[in-house]
Write an enzyme that holds these catalytic residues in place. Structure first.
Site, mmCIF file in Angstrom:
data_model
loop_
_atom_site.group_PDB
_atom_site.id
_atom_site.type_symbol
_atom_site.label_atom_id
_atom_site.label_comp_id
_atom_site.label_asym_id
_atom_site.label_seq_id
_atom_site.Cartn_x
_atom_site.Cartn_y
_atom_site.Cartn_z
ATOM 1 N N PRO A 11 0.788 -1.228 0.000
ATOM 2 C CG PRO A 11 -0.040 -1.048 2.162
ATOM 3 C CD PRO A 11 0.584 -2.031 1.204
ATOM 4 C CG ASN A 12 -0.278 4.275 1.335
ATOM 5 O OD1 ASN A 12 -1.264 4.806 0.829
ATOM 6 N ND2 ASN A 12 -0.312 3.711 2.531
ATOM 7 N NE ARG A 19 3.918 6.551 1.683
ATOM 8 C CZ ARG A 19 4.216 5.313 2.080
ATOM 9 N NH1 ARG A 19 4.762 4.469 1.223
ATOM 10 N NH2 ARG A 19 3.976 4.933 3.294
ATOM 11 C CE1 TYR A 24 8.923 5.032 2.816
ATOM 12 C CE2 TYR A 24 7.325 6.822 2.978
ATOM 13 C CZ TYR A 24 7.844 5.633 3.445
ATOM 14 O OH TYR A 24 7.289 5.029 4.544
ATOM 15 C CG ASN A 74 8.407 -2.044 0.114
ATOM 16 O OD1 ASN A 74 7.893 -2.160 1.238
ATOM 17 N ND2 ASN A 74 8.950 -0.921 -0.317
ATOM 18 C CB ALA A 77 1.621 0.036 6.266
ATOM 19 C CG HIS A 80 5.491 -2.368 10.029
ATOM 20 N ND1 HIS A 80 6.811 -2.783 10.073
ATOM 21 C CD2 HIS A 80 5.468 -1.343 9.124
ATOM 22 C CE1 HIS A 80 7.537 -2.018 9.258
ATOM 23 N NE2 HIS A 80 6.742 -1.145 8.680
ATOM 24 C CD GLU A 98 10.789 -7.557 5.884
ATOM 25 O OE1 GLU A 98 10.938 -8.678 6.417
ATOM 26 O OE2 GLU A 98 10.544 -6.527 6.537
ATOM 27 C CG HIS A 100 11.195 -2.288 4.382
ATOM 28 N ND1 HIS A 100 9.826 -2.303 4.301
ATOM 29 C CD2 HIS A 100 11.549 -3.414 5.057
ATOM 30 C CE1 HIS A 100 9.374 -3.384 4.911
ATOM 31 N NE2 HIS A 100 10.391 -4.086 5.372
ATOM 32 C CG LEU A 101 11.552 2.359 -1.203
ATOM 33 C CD1 LEU A 101 10.189 2.994 -1.359
ATOM 34 C CD2 LEU A 101 12.410 2.610 -2.415
ATOM 35 N NE ARG A 107 10.213 5.981 8.378
ATOM 36 C CZ ARG A 107 9.232 5.757 7.498
ATOM 37 N NH1 ARG A 107 9.378 4.797 6.590
ATOM 38 N NH2 ARG A 107 8.137 6.481 7.523
#
Ligand code: DQA
Length: 146
Positions: A11-12, A19, A24, A74, A77, A80, A98, A100-101, A107
């Site tokens: 998502p997103n 964004r 990102y 990726n 959200a 998590h 897995e 992630h950018l 974070r």
């Protein structure tokens, strides 16, 4: 052995480029896709590149990767939150990287836990679109699965 690698996005990630660019970056998802196709060609992989905002649709995309050489995932959200995605990755038995950018460990605390990491072959985060490239290279370096 299949030479197809599925690069799956949650998502997103369709909003990449606009964004939260401070987190990102400026690259769009189309830019990330082009990067994956270029790296895939260099590694001899056929790339299937998909994005969905829906958890169930992402489960379907993981299931559709059964028999593939690998998955670069990726899950955004859902990483998590989603037991369903964790179970899908475990069920298909396809080596899954897995990615992630952003560096999720730099974070918020809620991003430090991943339901996917225990069933992933490995995890790459924090390198922007290069995280995907590194994920593809990691798959290329794995021994063949029976
Ligand atoms: C992300 C990190 C996640 O925590 C977040 O929810 C995303 C993107 C990343 O690529 O950095 O949507 O997976």
């Amino acid at each position: 052995m299949s030479d197809t690698v599925h690069v799956l996005n949650g998502p997103n990630l369709n909003l990449l480029g606009t964004r939260e660019p401070g987190i990102y970056g400026a690259a769009t998802l189309a830019d990330v896709e082009a990067l994956c196709h270029a790296e895939g060609a260099a590694l001899g992989f056929a790339i299937v590149f998909r994005q969905t905002n829906s958890e169930g649709a992402l489960v379907d995309l993981i299931q559709a990767a059964r028999g593939a050489r690998g998955i670069v995932l990726n899950a955004a959200a859902y990483t998590h939150t989603s037991v369903a995605l964790r179970d899908a990755v475990a069920a298909v038995g396809v080596p899954t990287i897995e990615v992630h950018l952003s560096n999720v460990f730099a974070r918020e605390a809620f991003r430090h836990h991943s339901f996917l990491s225990p069933v992933a072959r490995g995890v790459i985060c924090g390198f922007g679109p290069q995280s995907y490239v590194l994920g593809l290279r990691a798959l290329a370096g794995l021994p063949p699965t029976p």
